[in-house]
Scaffold this motif. Structure first.
Motif, PDB file in Angstrom:
ATOM      1  N   LEU A   1       0.855  -1.185   0.000  1.00  0.00           N
ATOM      2  CA  LEU A   1       0.000   0.000   0.000  1.00  0.00           C
ATOM      3  C   LEU A   1       0.889   1.233   0.000  1.00  0.00           C
ATOM      4  N   LYS A   2       0.788   2.032  -1.025  1.00  0.00           N
ATOM      5  CA  LYS A   2       1.561   3.273  -1.111  1.00  0.00           C
ATOM      6  C   LYS A   2       0.611   4.437  -0.806  1.00  0.00           C
ATOM      7  N   VAL A   3       0.717   4.934   0.403  1.00  0.00           N
ATOM      8  CA  VAL A   3      -0.200   5.962   0.895  1.00  0.00           C
ATOM      9  C   VAL A   3       0.514   7.312   0.893  1.00  0.00           C
ATOM     10  N   ARG A   4      -0.174   8.336   0.442  1.00  0.00           N
ATOM     11  CA  ARG A   4       0.400   9.677   0.401  1.00  0.00           C
ATOM     12  C   ARG A   4      -0.435  10.627   1.265  1.00  0.00           C
ATOM     13  N   GLY A   5       0.221  11.678   1.792  1.00  0.00           N
ATOM     14  CA  GLY A   5      -0.449  12.648   2.633  1.00  0.00           C
ATOM     15  C   GLY A   5      -0.049  14.065   2.247  1.00  0.00           C
ATOM     16  N   ILE A   6      -0.312  15.000   3.133  1.00  0.00           N
ATOM     17  CA  ILE A   6       0.081  16.398   2.917  1.00  0.00           C
ATOM     18  C   ILE A   6       0.987  16.808   4.077  1.00  0.00           C
TER      19      ILE A   6
ATOM     20  N   GLU B   1      -2.075   3.754  -3.796  1.00  0.00           N
ATOM     21  CA  GLU B   1      -1.675   2.882  -4.901  1.00  0.00           C
ATOM     22  C   GLU B   1      -1.404   1.495  -4.335  1.00  0.00           C
ATOM     23  N   ILE B   2      -1.763   0.466  -5.090  1.00  0.00           N
ATOM     24  CA  ILE B   2      -1.456  -0.912  -4.693  1.00  0.00           C
ATOM     25  C   ILE B   2      -0.422  -1.468  -5.664  1.00  0.00           C
ATOM     26  N   VAL B   3       0.671  -1.982  -5.119  1.00  0.00           N
ATOM     27  CA  VAL B   3       1.744  -2.579  -5.924  1.00  0.00           C
ATOM     28  C   VAL B   3       1.850  -4.047  -5.546  1.00  0.00           C
ATOM     29  N   TRP B   4       1.835  -4.935  -6.527  1.00  0.00           N
ATOM     30  CA  TRP B   4       2.017  -6.371  -6.272  1.00  0.00           C
ATOM     31  C   TRP B   4       3.514  -6.618  -6.174  1.00  0.00           C
ATOM     32  N   SER B   5       3.966  -7.051  -4.997  1.00  0.00           N
ATOM     33  CA  SER B   5       5.390  -6.928  -4.668  1.00  0.00           C
ATOM     34  C   SER B   5       6.105  -8.245  -4.372  1.00  0.00           C
ATOM     35  N   GLY B   6       5.544  -9.373  -4.790  1.00  0.00           N
ATOM     36  CA  GLY B   6       6.203 -10.656  -4.519  1.00  0.00           C
ATOM     37  C   GLY B   6       5.275 -11.799  -4.857  1.00  0.00           C
TER      38      GLY B   6
END
Length: 430
Positions: free
Chosen positions: A217-222, A331-336
Motif C-alpha cells: 500500500l503506497k499511501v500519500r499525505g500532505i 496505490e497498490i503494488v504487487w510486490s512478490g
C-alpha cells in the motif's frame, strides 16, 4: 512398476548407514546453516551445495536465473531486489539404464531475516547443538531438510546399493518471497514422477496449503509543520486506517474457509499481515508518505486475479471512508508472491510408498495436515504435472527468534527419505 517393499536386511543396512554418518550429517548441516543466506545473499550457500554435489559425483547444473524467462509462466511473482546473481543448483543422479521411477528432492537455501540480534538467545548464524536440538536461522526452515535428502542418498550408496531411477537433488532460492528458484528449475526442464520437499512438517505429510499474495500500500499525505497538523494529512495514520479495514477482508475470507474441504477444520487459516512499514521523514513534520508491505493467504481453488480484484475493491472502499484518502486513494503494488493454494490430490502412488515406510521408521501411522503456510510444492502439482508433497522434521521458531530443529526427528526423516528413494526408484547392488 517398482516393488514398494524392501527386504528387512536391505532396510537395516540403509538405516545403519544413516546412523553411521549422522554425526557428519550434523556437521554439514551446521556449516550450511552458518551461512547467512538471506534474500540476494544466497550465493555462498549455493556454492557449498554445488561442491557437496560435485564431491559425490553428481551431474551439476548451476545457472544464473533470467527473470525474463519466467514472467509468462504460471505462478510468477515479481522480484524487486537485485536478481542479477540469483542461481539455482541441481545435482542429477542418472543410472546407466533407467528402470525405476524418477524423483525430485528439493530444498531451499534462502532464509528470512533474523531481526534484532540482541533478541536471540544464541547468535542466529552461529548454529549450536543443545539438548538434541540444532539452533540457528534456517536450521529448520529448511537447511536440515536439504541436507537430509543429500545424506539419504549417501546412505543408499554406503549400504552398497544404487538407485535404478533418475534423481534430481535441487537447491533453490526465493522460496520465502516468490518461488522463482523452483520455477526456474521447471523452466529449465527438470521433471520427475514425483517430488518431495523435506520442509519442516512436524513429521506429517502436508496434504494442502494456502496460497499467498504480497502487496504494498503506497499511501500519500500532505506534509506540514506538526504545529499546524490539522491543516495537513498524516500518511502514517491513513495507512493505519487501511490496515484496520483490511482486517475485515481477512474476516470475510476466513468465513468462506469454513466450508472449504481442506481447511474447514482449521481455525483461521487465512492470515493478513502488515509486515513492513516505512514512512515519513521527520518527527516534527506530518508525514507525506507511508508504504506498507502486506501478506494475505488465499484458499486452494481461488484464482489469484479474482483475489487481487477483491483486495483492490476492499482498499478502494476503505479509502472512500477516510476524509483524505477518499480523494487521494492509495496505490497498490504487487510486490512478490502471487501464488495460488495447492491440494496434493495426485500423490496416491508416492503416498502408498511412503506410508508403510513411515510406519516402520516412526512406529505409528502417517498423518497429514493442511498448512496455513506456502511452499514450492504448488508449482509442481498445479502447473507442471509432477505430484508433489512436503514431509520433514519437527522444528520450532520458524521465522522467529531461536529457531531450532529436533535432531532425532531429522534422523528419522533421513531414514524415511532413504527408504522411500530405495522403494520408489528401486535399487540394485553396486
Amino acid at each position: 512398476m517398482t516393488d514398494v517393499s524392501l527386504p528387512s536386511a536391505v532396510r537395516e543396512r540403509i538405516e545403519a548407514a544413516v546412523d553411521a554418518a549422522f554425526d557428519k550429517q550434523i556437521d554439514t548441516t551446521i556449516a550450511f546453516t552458518a551461512i547467512p543466506s538471506t534474500r540476494a545473499a544466497e550465493a555462498p550457500c549455493q556454492d557449498m551445495f554445488a561442491k557437496l554435489l560435485r564431491d559425490r559425483g553428481y551431474e551439476v547444473d548451476d545457472w544464473v536465473i533470467n527473470q525474463d524467462d519466467l514472467k509468462t509462466l504460471p505462478g510468477y511473482g515479481p522480484v524487486e531486489t537485485d536478481f542479477s546473481r540469483a542461481r539455482s543448483v541441481v545435482g542429477t543422479y542418472r543410472p546407466a539404464k533407467e528402470e525405476g521411477r524418477s524423483l525430485i528432492l528439493q530444498g531451499h537455501c534462502d532464509v528470512v531475516p533474523a531481526g534484532p540480534l540482541d533478541m536471540w538467545e544464541r547468535p542466529p548464524f552461529q548454529p549450536v547443538v543443545e539438548n538434541g536440538w540444532l539452533y540457528g536461522r534456517g536450521a529448520g526452515d529448511m537447511k536440515s531438510g536439504t541436507i537430509s535428502a543429500l545424506y539419504a542418498l549417501d546412505a543408499i550408496k554406503a549400504a552398497g546399493y544404487k538407485p535404478k531411477g533418475r534423481i534430481h537433488l535441487q537447491s533453490v532460492i526465493e522460496e520465502e518471497s516468490t518461488g522463482l528458484g523452483a520455477l526456474s528449475t521447471l523452466q529449465r526442464g527438470y521433471r520427475a514422477d514425483a517430488c518431495i520437499l523435506p520442509e519442516p512438517t512436524d513429521e506429517k505429510l502436508m496434504r494442502a496449503q494456502v496460497g499467498v499474495i504480497w502487496f504494498r500500500l503506497k499511501v500519500r499525505g500532505i506534509p506540514v509543520h506538526v504545529a499546524r497538523a490539522g491543516t495537513g494529512s498524516n500518511a502514517i495514520k491513513a495507512a493505519i486506517h487501511l490496515i484496520q479495514k483490511l482486517e475485515g477482508l481477512e474476516a470475510e475470507w476466513n468465513e468462506r474457509a469454513k466450508t472449504h474441504p481442506s481447511f474447514k477444520s482449521v481455525n483461521h487459516p487465512l492470515n493478513f499481515n502488515p509486515g513492513i512499514i516505512k514512512g515519513g521523514d521527520w518527527a516534527s513534520s506530518v508525514p507525506a508518505w507511508c508504504d506498507v508491505d502486506c501478506r494475505i493467504g488465499v484458499l486452494p481453488g481461488w484464482k489469484i486475479a479474482d483475489a487481487q480484484a477483491e483486495i483492490v475493491d476492499f482498499v478502494s472502499r476503505a479509502a472512500r471512508s477516510h476524509p483524505f484518502l477518499a480523494n487521494n486513494p492509495p496505490e497498490i503494488v504487487w510486490s512478490g508472491f502471487l501464488s495460488p493454494g495447492y491440494e496434493a490430490t495426485e500423490i496416491q502412488e508416492s503416498e502408498a510408498v511412503l506410508a508403510p515406510i513411515y510406519e516402520h521408521v516412526f512406529g505409528r501411522k502417517l498423518t497429514d495436515f493442511s498448512s496455513t503456510a506456502l511452499t514450492d510444492a504448488r508449482f509442481y502439482g498445479l502447473d507442471f504435472g509432477v505430484p508433489a508433497f512436503c514431509f520433514g522434521a519437527t522444528m520450532e521458531g520458524a521465522h522467529g527468534f531461536n529457531e531450532r530443529v529436533d535432531l532425532a526427528s531429522v534422523k528419522r526423516v533421513t531414514k524415511t527419505l532413504a527408504l522411500f528413494v530405495a522403494s520408489w526408484c528401486g535399487i540394485e547392488a553396486k
